[in-house]
Scaffold this motif. Sequence first.
Motif, PDB file in Angstrom:
ATOM      1  N   ARG A   4       1.529  -7.114   4.824  1.00 19.44           N
ATOM      2  CA  ARG A   4       0.586  -5.420   4.772  1.00 19.44           C
ATOM      3  C   ARG A   4       1.765  -5.490   4.964  1.00 19.44           C
ATOM      4  NH1 ARG A   4      -3.028  -4.332   8.323  1.00 19.44           N
ATOM      5  NH2 ARG A   4      -1.666  -2.636   8.975  1.00 19.44           N
ATOM      6  N   VAL A   5       2.600  -4.296   3.599  1.00 19.67           N
ATOM      7  CA  VAL A   5       3.741  -3.669   3.882  1.00 19.67           C
ATOM      8  C   VAL A   5       2.588  -1.783   3.488  1.00 19.67           C
ATOM      9  CG1 VAL A   5       5.635  -3.129   2.398  1.00 19.67           C
ATOM     10  CG2 VAL A   5       4.928  -5.413   3.038  1.00 19.67           C
ATOM     11  N   THR A   6       3.902  -0.959   4.182  1.00 13.29           N
ATOM     12  CA  THR A   6       3.183   0.467   3.706  1.00 13.29           C
ATOM     13  C   THR A   6       4.063   1.099   3.774  1.00 13.29           C
ATOM     14  OG1 THR A   6       0.690  -0.015   4.970  1.00 13.29           O
ATOM     15  CG2 THR A   6       1.094   2.187   4.418  1.00 13.29           C
ATOM     16  N   ILE A   7       3.701   2.513   2.588  1.00  8.41           N
ATOM     17  CA  ILE A   7       4.817   3.193   2.379  1.00  8.41           C
ATOM     18  C   ILE A   7       4.122   3.684   2.173  1.00  8.41           C
ATOM     19  CG2 ILE A   7       6.898   4.278   0.947  1.00  8.41           C
ATOM     20  CD1 ILE A   7       6.754   1.614  -0.045  1.00  8.41           C
ATOM     21  N   ASP A   8       4.150   5.363   3.073  1.00 10.41           N
ATOM     22  CA  ASP A   8       3.744   6.542   3.303  1.00 10.41           C
ATOM     23  C   ASP A   8       4.496   7.905   2.689  1.00 10.41           C
ATOM     24  OD1 ASP A   8       2.146   8.541   3.464  1.00 10.41           O
ATOM     25  OD2 ASP A   8       1.579   8.422   5.823  1.00 10.41           O
ATOM     26  N   TYR A   9       4.492   8.371   2.004  1.00  5.73           N
ATOM     27  CA  TYR A   9       5.173   9.723   1.519  1.00  5.73           C
ATOM     28  C   TYR A   9       4.842  10.455   2.131  1.00  5.73           C
ATOM     29  CZ  TYR A   9       7.648   6.936  -2.084  1.00  5.73           C
ATOM     30  OH  TYR A   9       7.925   5.819  -2.893  1.00  5.73           O
ATOM     31  N   GLY A  10       4.177  11.249   2.831  1.00  2.00           N
ATOM     32  CA  GLY A  10       3.920  12.520   3.490  1.00  2.00           C
ATOM     33  C   GLY A  10       3.016  13.147   2.323  1.00  2.00           C
ATOM     34  N   ASP A  11       3.162  14.902   2.760  1.00  4.53           N
ATOM     35  CA  ASP A  11       2.504  15.574   2.029  1.00  4.53           C
ATOM     36  C   ASP A  11       3.960  16.004   1.201  1.00  4.53           C
ATOM     37  OD1 ASP A  11       3.675  17.178   3.588  1.00  4.53           O
ATOM     38  OD2 ASP A  11       1.952  18.107   4.557  1.00  4.53           O
ATOM     39  N   HIS A  28       1.281  -1.100  -0.482  1.00  7.89           N
ATOM     40  CA  HIS A  28      -0.026   0.142  -0.272  1.00  7.89           C
ATOM     41  C   HIS A  28       0.855   1.638  -0.007  1.00  7.89           C
ATOM     42  CE1 HIS A  28      -3.897  -1.992   1.130  1.00  7.89           C
ATOM     43  NE2 HIS A  28      -2.506  -2.597   1.647  1.00  7.89           N
ATOM     44  N   ARG A  29       0.365   2.198  -0.927  1.00  4.01           N
ATOM     45  CA  ARG A  29       1.112   3.471  -1.335  1.00  4.01           C
ATOM     46  C   ARG A  29       0.447   5.097  -0.500  1.00  4.01           C
ATOM     47  NH1 ARG A  29       4.352   1.129  -5.828  1.00  4.01           N
ATOM     48  NH2 ARG A  29       6.560   0.892  -4.875  1.00  4.01           N
ATOM     49  N   ARG A  30       0.986   5.513  -0.039  1.00  7.66           N
ATOM     50  CA  ARG A  30      -0.408   6.866   0.667  1.00  7.66           C
ATOM     51  C   ARG A  30       1.124   7.839   0.628  1.00  7.66           C
ATOM     52  NH1 ARG A  30      -0.987   4.912   7.020  1.00  7.66           N
ATOM     53  NH2 ARG A  30      -2.162   2.937   6.642  1.00  7.66           N
ATOM     54  N   GLY A  31       0.396   8.830  -0.435  1.00  7.39           N
ATOM     55  CA  GLY A  31       1.003  10.257  -1.257  1.00  7.39           C
ATOM     56  C   GLY A  31       1.643  10.217  -2.012  1.00  7.39           C
ATOM     57  N   GLU A  32       2.232  11.250  -2.661  1.00 11.86           N
ATOM     58  CA  GLU A  32       2.623  11.001  -4.167  1.00 11.86           C
ATOM     59  C   GLU A  32       4.168  10.752  -4.272  1.00 11.86           C
ATOM     60  OE1 GLU A  32       2.294  11.266  -7.707  1.00 11.86           O
ATOM     61  OE2 GLU A  32       0.499  11.954  -6.360  1.00 11.86           O
ATOM     62  N   PRO A  33       3.972  10.070  -4.320  1.00 13.89           N
ATOM     63  CA  PRO A  33       5.658   9.088  -4.226  1.00 13.89           C
ATOM     64  C   PRO A  33       6.872  10.415  -5.343  1.00 13.89           C
ATOM     65  CG  PRO A  33       4.324   7.856  -4.949  1.00 13.89           C
ATOM     66  CD  PRO A  33       3.761   8.122  -5.030  1.00 13.89           C
ATOM     67  N   ARG A  34       8.371  10.213  -4.381  1.00  9.88           N
ATOM     68  CA  ARG A  34       8.775  11.389  -4.688  1.00  9.88           C
ATOM     69  C   ARG A  34       9.431  11.078  -4.901  1.00  9.88           C
ATOM     70  NH1 ARG A  34       6.926  12.691   0.470  1.00  9.88           N
ATOM     71  NH2 ARG A  34       8.371  13.363   1.934  1.00  9.88           N
ATOM     72  N   PRO A  35      11.071  11.452  -5.824  1.00  9.05           N
ATOM     73  CA  PRO A  35      12.579  11.337  -5.153  1.00  9.05           C
ATOM     74  C   PRO A  35      12.787  11.695  -3.773  1.00  9.05           C
ATOM     75  CG  PRO A  35      12.181  13.015  -7.237  1.00  9.05           C
ATOM     76  CD  PRO A  35      10.682  12.874  -6.513  1.00  9.05           C
ATOM     77  N   LEU A  36      14.209  11.138  -3.059  1.00 11.77           N
ATOM     78  CA  LEU A  36      14.239  10.563  -1.432  1.00 11.77           C
ATOM     79  C   LEU A  36      15.817  10.940  -2.268  1.00 11.77           C
ATOM     80  CD1 LEU A  36      11.573   8.034   0.096  1.00 11.77           C
ATOM     81  CD2 LEU A  36      11.936  10.741  -0.186  1.00 11.77           C
ATOM     82  N   PRO A  37      16.413  11.917  -1.229  1.00 13.23           N
ATOM     83  CA  PRO A  37      17.687  11.783  -0.945  1.00 13.23           C
ATOM     84  C   PRO A  37      18.257  10.335  -1.175  1.00 13.23           C
ATOM     85  CG  PRO A  37      16.710  13.502   0.535  1.00 13.23           C
ATOM     86  CD  PRO A  37      15.513  12.476   0.646  1.00 13.23           C
ATOM     87  N   ALA A  38      19.249   9.915  -0.852  1.00 16.49           N
ATOM     88  CA  ALA A  38      19.763   8.480  -1.315  1.00 16.49           C
ATOM     89  C   ALA A  38      20.108   7.487  -0.675  1.00 16.49           C
ATOM     90  CB  ALA A  38      21.349   8.368  -2.127  1.00 16.49           C
ATOM     91  N   ALA A  69       7.731   6.988   6.120  1.00 14.59           N
ATOM     92  CA  ALA A  69       7.160   6.681   6.734  1.00 14.59           C
ATOM     93  C   ALA A  69       6.925   4.653   5.920  1.00 14.59           C
ATOM     94  CB  ALA A  69       6.287   6.737   7.292  1.00 14.59           C
ATOM     95  N   VAL A  70       7.613   3.594   6.705  1.00 12.29           N
ATOM     96  CA  VAL A  70       7.758   2.028   6.031  1.00 12.29           C
ATOM     97  C   VAL A  70       6.933   1.258   7.014  1.00 12.29           C
ATOM     98  CG1 VAL A  70       9.877   2.465   4.526  1.00 12.29           C
ATOM     99  CG2 VAL A  70       9.621   2.235   6.407  1.00 12.29           C
ATOM    100  N   GLU A  71       7.052   0.803   6.779  1.00  6.87           N
ATOM    101  CA  GLU A  71       5.594  -0.294   7.824  1.00  6.87           C
ATOM    102  C   GLU A  71       5.594  -1.391   7.765  1.00  6.87           C
ATOM    103  OE1 GLU A  71       2.277   0.636  10.665  1.00  6.87           O
ATOM    104  OE2 GLU A  71       1.346   0.104   8.872  1.00  6.87           O
ATOM    105  N   VAL A  72       5.708  -2.332   7.769  1.00  9.02           N
ATOM    106  CA  VAL A  72       5.213  -3.975   7.583  1.00  9.02           C
ATOM    107  C   VAL A  72       4.585  -4.570   8.772  1.00  9.02           C
ATOM    108  CG1 VAL A  72       6.103  -6.280   6.796  1.00  9.02           C
ATOM    109  CG2 VAL A  72       7.235  -4.113   6.610  1.00  9.02           C
ATOM    110  N   VAL A  73       3.143  -5.261   8.802  1.00 13.91           N
ATOM    111  CA  VAL A  73       2.522  -5.488  10.078  1.00 13.91           C
ATOM    112  C   VAL A  73       2.405  -7.237   9.572  1.00 13.91           C
ATOM    113  CG1 VAL A  73       0.922  -5.598  11.116  1.00 13.91           C
ATOM    114  CG2 VAL A  73       1.556  -3.519  10.573  1.00 13.91           C
ATOM    115  N   ASP A  74       2.461  -8.086  10.256  1.00 14.19           N
ATOM    116  CA  ASP A  74       1.904  -9.610   9.611  1.00 14.19           C
ATOM    117  C   ASP A  74       1.343  -9.905  11.197  1.00 14.19           C
ATOM    118  OD1 ASP A  74       3.444 -11.178  11.681  1.00 14.19           O
ATOM    119  OD2 ASP A  74       5.344 -10.510  10.620  1.00 14.19           O
ATOM    120  N   GLY A  75       0.278 -11.154  10.669  1.00 14.17           N
ATOM    121  CA  GLY A  75      -0.163 -11.682  11.683  1.00 14.17           C
ATOM    122  C   GLY A  75       0.583 -13.450  12.086  1.00 14.17           C
ATOM    123  N   GLY A  76       1.477 -12.687  12.232  1.00 14.79           N
ATOM    124  CA  GLY A  76       1.744 -13.927  12.773  1.00 14.79           C
ATOM    125  C   GLY A  76       2.171 -14.745  14.072  1.00 14.79           C
TER     126      GLY A  76
END
Length: 360
Positions: free
Chosen positions: A288-295, A251-261, A303-310
Amino acid sequence: MLDGRSGFSMLTVVPLIVLTALLGVLLRSRPLPALALLLAGWAAARTQMQNPEIAYLQVLLGDLAVGYIAAVHPRRTSVPAAALAFGAQLGTHLSSFGQTPGRAVQLTAFLALATLAAWLAGDSVRERRTHAEALSARAAEQAVTAERLRIARELHDMIAHSIGVIAIQAGVGSRVIDTQPAEARNALSTIEATSRETLAGLRRTLVALRKPGPGPDGESGPAPLEPAPGLADTERLVASARDAGVRAQLHRRGEPRPLPADIDLAAFRILQEALTNVVRHAGTDACRVTIDYGDGEGGGEVAVEVVDGGVGKLPEGGGYGLVGMRERVALLHGDFTAGPLAEGGFRVAARLPTPAGDAR
């Protein structure tokens, strides 16, 4: 004029000047013998020429020599040098003229303070230089340690994920090779692709390690032939996890943008290690993998997040993976959390600040 009426003698002064210059050169390599000869020469001049200027020069040059010795030599050398200079100056001045007791005390105090001031000035210079050298050595040691840890994190994050996928696919292939040849071929294809990817990553790391430092013109050596991975490669990570039997939803949130290396690479490695832990330790087939680019305004954060139900437990012994992820985030002044969830499962989350006007 240099004549007898003024108390100067050309035959004495010229050799004395030459002797002083020669002995000044020897103060670094032979401090105490050179200082003793210097003091003896000027003491002889003081007794030969009863002139105030000679007395001042004797004190000035002796104390300058003491200060120089204190600046370039340890105290076991500079302290005896200061004592030698004080004793020679005091003996010469007290014996040159008849001194009243009060005058002798004043002269002794003046010579002692002058010698002490010269020694303290030189010793403080030596202490500052020694402190600066210690700070430089400590900084170099810390830089080496930080680089070693960075390489260890890179190798761990890159290899652990790939080896986990390879091990799982090899197990699948060995179990179905007789009954499901097509599935076995798929497993072998995944192993081949993962192995090639890992070898490419290792080659990139080795090229970076072998890259020469800045040359005489200030330019560095050739850059690695392949770019470092980043969040743009997350789809590949998710596909790799699926090949290993874990249905990872991205899942991606926000608009992907170039980031510092450095931020882009750190975010990718965190997702990679978190997915590796899901595959190897979680005991679940979904995450579930989530990437949040913010505004992205005013710098913001990613922000990045990985959540499992294990099973919701930490890897055995805590593992180096979580330590490496925490170190990466700390170096970038971000926030990192990892732990079991109350409703079951495990969550890894990182927030990395991005500066304004960020660019790759």
